[in-house]
Write a protein that holds these residues in place. Structure first.
Motif, mmCIF file in Angstrom:
data_model
loop_
_atom_site.group_PDB
_atom_site.id
_atom_site.type_symbol
_atom_site.label_atom_id
_atom_site.label_comp_id
_atom_site.label_asym_id
_atom_site.label_seq_id
_atom_site.Cartn_x
_atom_site.Cartn_y
_atom_site.Cartn_z
ATOM 1 N N ASP A 41 0.838 -1.195 0.000
ATOM 2 C CA ASP A 41 0.000 0.000 0.000
ATOM 3 C C ASP A 41 0.877 1.249 0.000
ATOM 4 O OD1 ASP A 41 -2.142 1.680 0.165
ATOM 5 O OD2 ASP A 41 -2.863 0.963 2.096
ATOM 6 N N ALA A 42 0.394 2.310 -0.660
ATOM 7 C CA ALA A 42 1.142 3.566 -0.723
ATOM 8 C C ALA A 42 1.080 4.335 0.597
ATOM 9 C CB ALA A 42 0.598 4.438 -1.845
ATOM 10 N N SER A 43 0.184 3.953 1.504
ATOM 11 C CA SER A 43 0.065 4.660 2.775
ATOM 12 C C SER A 43 1.210 4.333 3.734
ATOM 13 C CB SER A 43 -1.271 4.332 3.438
ATOM 14 O OG SER A 43 -1.335 2.960 3.775
ATOM 15 N N CYS A 44 1.930 3.255 3.478
ATOM 16 C CA CYS A 44 3.062 2.871 4.329
ATOM 17 C C CYS A 44 4.368 3.365 3.726
ATOM 18 C CB CYS A 44 3.116 1.355 4.489
ATOM 19 S SG CYS A 44 1.733 0.695 5.413
ATOM 20 N N ALA A 45 5.360 3.542 4.571
ATOM 21 C CA ALA A 45 6.674 4.010 4.133
ATOM 22 C C ALA A 45 7.355 2.973 3.244
ATOM 23 C CB ALA A 45 7.538 4.299 5.352
ATOM 24 N N LEU A 46 8.406 3.397 2.592
ATOM 25 C CA LEU A 46 9.165 2.518 1.713
ATOM 26 C C LEU A 46 9.753 1.356 2.515
ATOM 27 C CD1 LEU A 46 10.175 2.207 -1.202
ATOM 28 C CD2 LEU A 46 12.226 3.429 -0.508
ATOM 29 N N GLY A 47 9.592 0.140 2.015
ATOM 30 C CA GLY A 47 10.115 -1.037 2.698
ATOM 31 C C GLY A 47 9.151 -1.642 3.706
ATOM 32 N N LYS A 48 7.956 -1.066 3.843
ATOM 33 C CA LYS A 48 6.957 -1.593 4.768
ATOM 34 C C LYS A 48 5.688 -1.957 4.013
ATOM 35 C CE LYS A 48 8.512 0.676 8.932
ATOM 36 N NZ LYS A 48 8.085 1.250 10.184
ATOM 37 N N VAL A 49 4.921 -2.877 4.588
ATOM 38 C CA VAL A 49 3.644 -3.281 4.022
ATOM 39 C C VAL A 49 2.551 -3.093 5.068
ATOM 40 C CG1 VAL A 49 4.605 -4.929 2.374
ATOM 41 C CG2 VAL A 49 4.018 -5.694 4.662
ATOM 42 N N LEU A 50 1.310 -3.014 4.596
ATOM 43 C CA LEU A 50 0.171 -2.844 5.480
ATOM 44 C C LEU A 50 -0.299 -4.216 5.964
ATOM 45 C CD1 LEU A 50 -1.872 -0.728 6.590
ATOM 46 C CD2 LEU A 50 -3.297 -1.277 4.621
ATOM 47 N N LYS A 51 -0.342 -4.408 7.266
ATOM 48 C CA LYS A 51 -0.830 -5.656 7.862
ATOM 49 C C LYS A 51 -2.276 -5.417 8.273
ATOM 50 C CE LYS A 51 -0.136 -8.795 11.741
ATOM 51 N NZ LYS A 51 0.633 -9.028 12.965
ATOM 52 N N VAL A 52 -3.210 -6.142 7.636
ATOM 53 C CA VAL A 52 -4.637 -5.983 7.905
ATOM 54 C C VAL A 52 -5.116 -7.229 8.625
ATOM 55 C CG1 VAL A 52 -6.899 -5.581 6.874
ATOM 56 C CG2 VAL A 52 -4.875 -4.639 5.795
ATOM 57 N N THR A 53 -5.751 -7.037 9.788
ATOM 58 C CA THR A 53 -6.287 -8.149 10.573
ATOM 59 C C THR A 53 -7.800 -8.052 10.584
ATOM 60 O OG1 THR A 53 -4.330 -8.063 11.976
ATOM 61 C CG2 THR A 53 -6.197 -9.326 12.798
ATOM 62 N N GLY A 54 -8.480 -9.122 10.185
ATOM 63 C CA GLY A 54 -9.932 -9.146 10.147
ATOM 64 C C GLY A 54 -10.528 -9.076 11.543
ATOM 65 N N ALA A 55 -11.754 -8.552 11.622
ATOM 66 C CA ALA A 55 -12.416 -8.376 12.912
ATOM 67 C C ALA A 55 -13.796 -9.027 12.881
ATOM 68 C CB ALA A 55 -12.550 -6.893 13.232
ATOM 69 N N ILE A 56 -14.348 -9.227 14.067
ATOM 70 C CA ILE A 56 -15.697 -9.773 14.160
ATOM 71 C C ILE A 56 -16.698 -8.692 13.788
ATOM 72 C CG2 ILE A 56 -15.124 -11.554 15.843
ATOM 73 C CD1 ILE A 56 -16.133 -9.736 18.029
ATOM 74 N N ARG A 57 -17.928 -9.084 13.535
ATOM 75 C CA ARG A 57 -18.966 -8.165 13.076
ATOM 76 C C ARG A 57 -19.139 -6.991 14.029
ATOM 77 N NH1 ARG A 57 -24.328 -10.416 10.537
ATOM 78 N NH2 ARG A 57 -22.645 -11.480 9.497
ATOM 79 N N GLY A 58 -19.205 -5.803 13.467
ATOM 80 C CA GLY A 58 -19.412 -4.610 14.266
ATOM 81 C C GLY A 58 -18.137 -3.896 14.668
ATOM 82 N N LEU A 59 -16.992 -4.508 14.487
ATOM 83 C CA LEU A 59 -15.710 -3.878 14.823
ATOM 84 C C LEU A 59 -14.938 -3.574 13.550
ATOM 85 C CD1 LEU A 59 -14.594 -6.064 17.844
ATOM 86 C CD2 LEU A 59 -15.680 -3.829 17.896
ATOM 87 N N HIS A 60 -14.025 -2.627 13.623
ATOM 88 C CA HIS A 60 -13.212 -2.251 12.477
ATOM 89 C C HIS A 60 -11.977 -3.142 12.389
ATOM 90 C CE1 HIS A 60 -15.532 1.334 11.631
ATOM 91 N NE2 HIS A 60 -15.503 1.632 12.931
ATOM 92 N N ARG A 61 -11.481 -3.304 11.175
ATOM 93 C CA ARG A 61 -10.250 -4.056 10.960
ATOM 94 C C ARG A 61 -9.080 -3.309 11.590
ATOM 95 N NH1 ARG A 61 -10.423 -5.670 4.554
ATOM 96 N NH2 ARG A 61 -12.098 -7.182 4.738
ATOM 97 N N ARG A 62 -8.089 -4.067 12.021
ATOM 98 C CA ARG A 62 -6.860 -3.453 12.554
ATOM 99 C C ARG A 62 -5.865 -3.360 11.419
ATOM 100 N NH1 ARG A 62 -4.832 -6.009 17.891
ATOM 101 N NH2 ARG A 62 -3.861 -3.964 18.011
ATOM 102 N N LYS A 63 -5.256 -2.183 11.276
ATOM 103 C CA LYS A 63 -4.281 -1.951 10.219
ATOM 104 C C LYS A 63 -3.024 -1.358 10.828
ATOM 105 C CE LYS A 63 -7.883 -1.032 6.839
ATOM 106 N NZ LYS A 63 -8.410 -0.083 5.856
ATOM 107 N N ALA A 64 -1.876 -1.885 10.389
ATOM 108 C CA ALA A 64 -0.586 -1.388 10.876
ATOM 109 C C ALA A 64 0.463 -1.602 9.795
ATOM 110 C CB ALA A 64 -0.178 -2.121 12.146
ATOM 111 N N CYS A 65 1.403 -0.671 9.708
ATOM 112 C CA CYS A 65 2.517 -0.804 8.770
ATOM 113 C C CYS A 65 3.633 -1.596 9.451
ATOM 114 C CB CYS A 65 3.025 0.567 8.353
ATOM 115 S SG CYS A 65 1.856 1.470 7.327
ATOM 116 N N VAL A 66 4.058 -2.672 8.801
ATOM 117 C CA VAL A 66 5.121 -3.520 9.346
ATOM 118 C C VAL A 66 6.164 -3.756 8.256
ATOM 119 C CG1 VAL A 66 3.622 -4.680 11.008
ATOM 120 C CG2 VAL A 66 3.901 -5.648 8.736
#
Length: 80
Positions: A41-66
């Motif tokens: 993803d372009a939202s993360c710095a060079l050399g990093k990727v976006l880690k997306v973790t799925g969530a249960i219904r009603g909650l938002h996904r967790r996103k972090a650059c790693v």
């Protein structure tokens, strides 16, 4: 002895594809709860990727650059 050797050889072939993480080109629409997807993803710095973790219904996904090592990840050929 032959059975043991064949089990070891088969387990090596089964374990190899699971050792690398796949990096997707876009974030998947459907993601099971607690399932992890790596997105280039372009939202993360060079050399990093976006880690997306799925969530249960009603909650938002967790996103972090790693950052991932080159041998841990491979770029996916197909986009979901």
């Amino acid at each position: 002895m032959r059975i043991l050797a064949s089990v070891v050889v088969i387990s090596c072939f089964v374990a190899l594809p699971c050792s690398a993480q796949t990096i997707l080109k876009s974030e998947p629409l459907m993601l099971a709860p607690y399932e992890v997807a790596f997105v280039k993803d372009a939202s993360c710095a060079l050399g990093k990727v976006l880690k997306v973790t799925g969530a249960i219904r009603g909650l938002h996904r967790r996103k972090a650059c790693v950052s991932l090592a080159g041998e841990q990840a491979s770029l996916a050929a197909a986009t979901p």
